[in-house]
Structures are given as C-alpha cells and as structure tokens.
Scaffold this active site. Sequence first.
Site, PDB file in Angstrom:
ATOM      1  N   GLU A   1      -1.657  -9.104  -0.224  1.00  0.00           N
ATOM      2  CA  GLU A   1      -3.248  -9.240   0.023  1.00  0.00           C
ATOM      3  C   GLU A   1      -3.903  -9.055  -1.142  1.00  0.00           C
ATOM      4  O   GLU A   1      -4.846  -9.974  -1.276  1.00  0.00           O
ATOM      5  CB  GLU A   1      -3.656  -8.057   1.218  1.00  0.00           C
ATOM      6  CG  GLU A   1      -3.013  -8.200   2.621  1.00  0.00           C
ATOM      7  CD  GLU A   1      -3.052  -7.007   3.564  1.00  0.00           C
ATOM      8  OE1 GLU A   1      -3.380  -7.138   4.575  1.00  0.00           O
ATOM      9  OE2 GLU A   1      -2.975  -5.632   2.905  1.00  0.00           O
TER      10      GLU A   1
ATOM     11  N   GLU B   1       4.095  -5.289   7.475  1.00  0.00           N
ATOM     12  CA  GLU B   1       3.476  -4.030   8.389  1.00  0.00           C
ATOM     13  C   GLU B   1       4.162  -3.736   9.487  1.00  0.00           C
ATOM     14  O   GLU B   1       4.018  -2.663  10.178  1.00  0.00           O
ATOM     15  CB  GLU B   1       2.094  -4.129   8.292  1.00  0.00           C
ATOM     16  CG  GLU B   1       1.329  -3.989   7.006  1.00  0.00           C
ATOM     17  CD  GLU B   1       1.220  -5.453   6.297  1.00  0.00           C
ATOM     18  OE1 GLU B   1       0.731  -5.357   5.082  1.00  0.00           O
ATOM     19  OE2 GLU B   1       1.894  -6.343   6.452  1.00  0.00           O
TER      20      GLU B   1
ATOM     21  N   ALA C   1       0.843  -1.136   0.213  1.00  0.00           N
ATOM     22  CA  ALA C   1      -0.061  -0.100  -0.051  1.00  0.00           C
ATOM     23  C   ALA C   1       1.061   1.248  -0.003  1.00  0.00           C
ATOM     24  O   ALA C   1       2.031   1.215   0.291  1.00  0.00           O
ATOM     25  CB  ALA C   1      -0.911   0.052   1.323  1.00  0.00           C
TER      26      ALA C   1
ATOM     27  N   GLY D   1       0.037  -4.873   1.199  1.00  0.00           N
ATOM     28  CA  GLY D   1      -1.068  -4.806   0.493  1.00  0.00           C
ATOM     29  C   GLY D   1      -1.037  -5.581  -1.154  1.00  0.00           C
ATOM     30  O   GLY D   1      -1.912  -6.020  -1.370  1.00  0.00           O
TER      31      GLY D   1
END
Length: 315
Positions: free
Chosen positions: A169, A189, A123, A166
């Site tokens: 994911e 993260e 992300a 992300g």
Amino acid sequence: ALFCIDEDSTMAVAVAKLLCKGAPLVRGSAMVLESAARGAAVATMTPLRRFATESEQGIWEHLRTEKQTNGVQIIRLHRPKALNALNTPLMSELVSALRKADGDSEVKAIVLTGSERAFAAGADIKEMKDKNYAEVYKESFLTAWDAVSTIRKPIVAGVNGFALGGGCELAMMCDIIIAGENAVFGQPEIQLGTIPGAGGTQRLTRAIGKSLAMEMILTGSRLDAHLAEKRGLVSRVVPTEQTVEECVKVAEKIATFSHPVIIAAKECVNKSQQVGLQTGLEHEKALFWGTFALEDRAEGMTAFSEKRKPVFKDI
C-alpha cells in the site's frame, strides 16, 4: 510553522492573484502553480498535525535520509530486524521527512526505498494485534498514512524484496514504482482475519484490474516483480542491486524540469484516479492554462524555437 492551503479562502485567492501579476486565475490551477513556483505557501491559519523531528545528528530512529545536490532526496526505511514493518513511530517519521522534503526548495523529487530484503514487509502486527474496534475508530488508525499521498513532489519508490500488506500500500501511494528482480507484492491481510486498510482494495484494483486484485486480496496470493510489471503495477524491473540507482536516475531527470510544472503534471495524473473523465479533462485544461502564467513555460517554448536547452528558474 506549517499551514495547509484552503482553496476556498479569500486570502489565498487574493495572494495567488497577486503572484500571477494580474493573470486570470483558475482556482486550483494558477494558484497551485504560482505558489509552488515562489516556494511560498498560500495559506490560511490551519495548522498541520505535528510529526516526529530529526535528531541533532540528522538521523531518524527508523529512517535514513540523504539529500543530494541534484535536486533529489533519498529516504530509506530502516527497521532491519523487523523487515521494515510499518509501525506508528516509523510512519510518523516518514510523513515528517516527506513533508520536510516537500517544503525544501532545493528538492524536486524524492526516492523512497527500503533494504534489499524488504521494502516493507507490512504493517506491524505486534502493534495491531491487541487493539479493539473502539481504539482503532477513536484514533482513526492508519489514517495518518494518507499524508504520504498528499506530498506534491514526485515520489519514486524503489522496491526490493517484500512489499506486502501495508508495504504494498505504501509503494502504491508513490508516483512511480521501480522494482528489483527480487521484489514481491501482495495483500495478505485475509490470512490475518482482516482486510487492507491503507488503500489496498482501491489502489491495487485501479493498478492491475478487478479480477487479479480480487484474487490477490481474497487468497493472499503474491505477484513477483515481472508479473507486476506485466500487469502495470510497476513501471519496470531492474537488477536488485541497481534499484536505488535507477530510481535516482529517474528522479534526477524529473528534477531538471520546472518545479511548478512537475507538481501540476503529477496533480493531473493523480486526478485521473479520483474523478470521472470529463472532470479530469477540465482539471487538466485549467492547469494547462495556468502554465501560461509561468516564466518557465515561456522559456521552454522559446528555447525549443531557438534549438537550445531551456534554463528553468522554477517561476
């Protein structure tokens, strides 16, 4: 206009029964199969959120798309300077592109990929770093990403390079992951003072088991492509330069089968990740029975008996 299906709607059930031509209807099975077969939405008047649209040139700002003649749609993430970091504009475009492909009767399977350097490096931290709790709570930050996992047509992820945070994911929201030899997966993260927020703690654990998932999430350690294959995160590893080609081959094979049956099969497998065994078995049986309302089911079994290839019409 796009509308979402409400399975409890009297209108939806009535239309589904009409499509089934009087066949017994199991809510969520024959309705799903027949609405997919006809290429029409069995819908109530609940509008979906509006997302980004393509430019007049057919090119998105952060994506590159290619609709092939073999029933396959290729979608490439395209933020090369940021290693395809996933920000809100990119994800808005991606959801819109996926929904467009999902509603296109000429598309039966989707390939999602990035570049050879990165599927998606994560992300976009620059977008997140100044947000506070009130902001992320009020805007339901990252919830829009969940739309990727609601796409009914199969998505084959072609992962090269980094698939971190992300990016990992997003890959796990897809139905099949084929990894190039240079692929690297991780949920780092913890190193940023936070935790995965788009399914990493849940999907990774289901894919590779609690112990290894816990180690990766608590330490930020990574999996290379071959270990990811060994632990079941990816279906197979191919030479990096052949990743997209191999994904297209898989998507092409999927596209040769009956569209409503493809959707039913995907739904059943995904249900196994969401419910207990008995509920999953009951759901599978309902959709299996639902296939007997399809002309394609009759054609497939007849063709087998006659020792010829079936000609599916997606009905």
